[in-house]
Design a protein around this motif. Structure first.
Motif, PDB file in Angstrom:
ATOM      1  N   GLN A  80       0.832  -1.209   0.000  1.00  0.00           N
ATOM      2  CA  GLN A  80       0.000   0.000   0.000  1.00  0.00           C
ATOM      3  C   GLN A  80       0.867   1.261   0.000  1.00  0.00           C
ATOM      4  O   GLN A  80       0.571   2.230  -0.698  1.00  0.00           O
ATOM      5  N   LYS A  83       2.509   1.827  -3.447  1.00  0.00           N
ATOM      6  CA  LYS A  83       1.568   2.356  -4.438  1.00  0.00           C
ATOM      7  C   LYS A  83       1.367   3.863  -4.284  1.00  0.00           C
ATOM      8  O   LYS A  83       0.936   4.527  -5.223  1.00  0.00           O
ATOM      9  N   ARG A  84       1.659   4.393  -3.110  1.00  0.00           N
ATOM     10  CA  ARG A  84       1.345   5.798  -2.832  1.00  0.00           C
ATOM     11  C   ARG A  84       2.556   6.727  -2.785  1.00  0.00           C
ATOM     12  O   ARG A  84       2.367   7.945  -2.786  1.00  0.00           O
ATOM     13  N   ASP A  86       5.661   8.888  -3.968  1.00  0.00           N
ATOM     14  CA  ASP A  86       6.097   9.589  -5.168  1.00  0.00           C
ATOM     15  C   ASP A  86       7.545   9.961  -4.926  1.00  0.00           C
ATOM     16  O   ASP A  86       7.847  10.871  -4.156  1.00  0.00           O
ATOM     17  N   SER A  94       6.740  12.601   1.274  1.00  0.00           N
ATOM     18  CA  SER A  94       6.161  11.280   1.022  1.00  0.00           C
ATOM     19  C   SER A  94       5.581  10.686   2.298  1.00  0.00           C
ATOM     20  O   SER A  94       4.499  10.093   2.278  1.00  0.00           O
ATOM     21  N   ARG A  97       2.294  12.396   3.046  1.00  0.00           N
ATOM     22  CA  ARG A  97       1.243  11.948   2.121  1.00  0.00           C
ATOM     23  C   ARG A  97       0.767  10.535   2.453  1.00  0.00           C
ATOM     24  O   ARG A  97      -0.428  10.267   2.551  1.00  0.00           O
ATOM     25  N   VAL A  98       1.719   9.618   2.631  1.00  0.00           N
ATOM     26  CA  VAL A  98       1.375   8.220   2.895  1.00  0.00           C
ATOM     27  C   VAL A  98       0.647   8.064   4.225  1.00  0.00           C
ATOM     28  O   VAL A  98      -0.358   7.350   4.308  1.00  0.00           O
ATOM     29  N   GLU A 101      -2.926   9.252   3.800  1.00  0.00           N
ATOM     30  CA  GLU A 101      -3.766   8.385   2.968  1.00  0.00           C
ATOM     31  C   GLU A 101      -4.023   7.021   3.593  1.00  0.00           C
ATOM     32  O   GLU A 101      -5.034   6.380   3.293  1.00  0.00           O
TER      33      GLU A 101
END
Length: 134
Positions: A80, A83-84, A86, A94, A97-98, A101
């Motif tokens: 997971q 996949k998220r 960048d 990052s 963001r991760v 999410e």
């Protein structure tokens, strides 16, 4: 978290300086991002990060005299995260963001029943989801 704080968190986990109750879902995700970044960008990077994460968690669990490593759980979350992320973003962005999410750790139960996830097979090796595929 700054990059330095992220790397300190990883170091503290690797040296078993957390009590199990102090190391939370967000921290697991942060370490996963850091390990994927450190593993590089080639096709073997996921396996390299997974090997490192597996070894770190096994050492941490053993150090604290606990049991409970689950290969499927660990691989699911690393997939997971992968996949998220960048990799054009800095580590800190990052992680931010991760962790935003993937903040709901119960998300895994959209894919796995509790019985399947807690089975001996899931603890020892990767098992496919039984509720839905991503």
């Amino acid at each position: 978290m700054t990059d330095a704080e992220i790397l300190t968190l990883v170091d503290r986990l690797e040296r078993c300086l957390f009590a199990p109750s102090e190391f939370h879902h967000k921290d697991h995700l942060t370490v996963a991002v850091a390990y994927l970044y450190a593993a590089g960008f080639d096709s073997a990077s996921f396996d390299t990060a997974m090997d490192k994460l597996r070894a770190t968690l096994a050492r941490f669990i053993s150090y604290h005299g606990a049991r409970g490593y689950n290969e499927t759980l660990t691989r699911f979350w690393l997939l997971q995260v992968e996949k998220r992320i960048d990799r054009k973003l800095c580590l800190q962005e990052s992680v931010k963001r991760v962790t935003a999410e993937l903040s709901r750790k119960e998300m895994i139960y959209e894919f796995y029943s509790r019985e399947k996830l807690n089975s001996p097979e899931a603890k020892q090796g990767w098992v496919e989801p039984d509720l839905k595929i991503w």
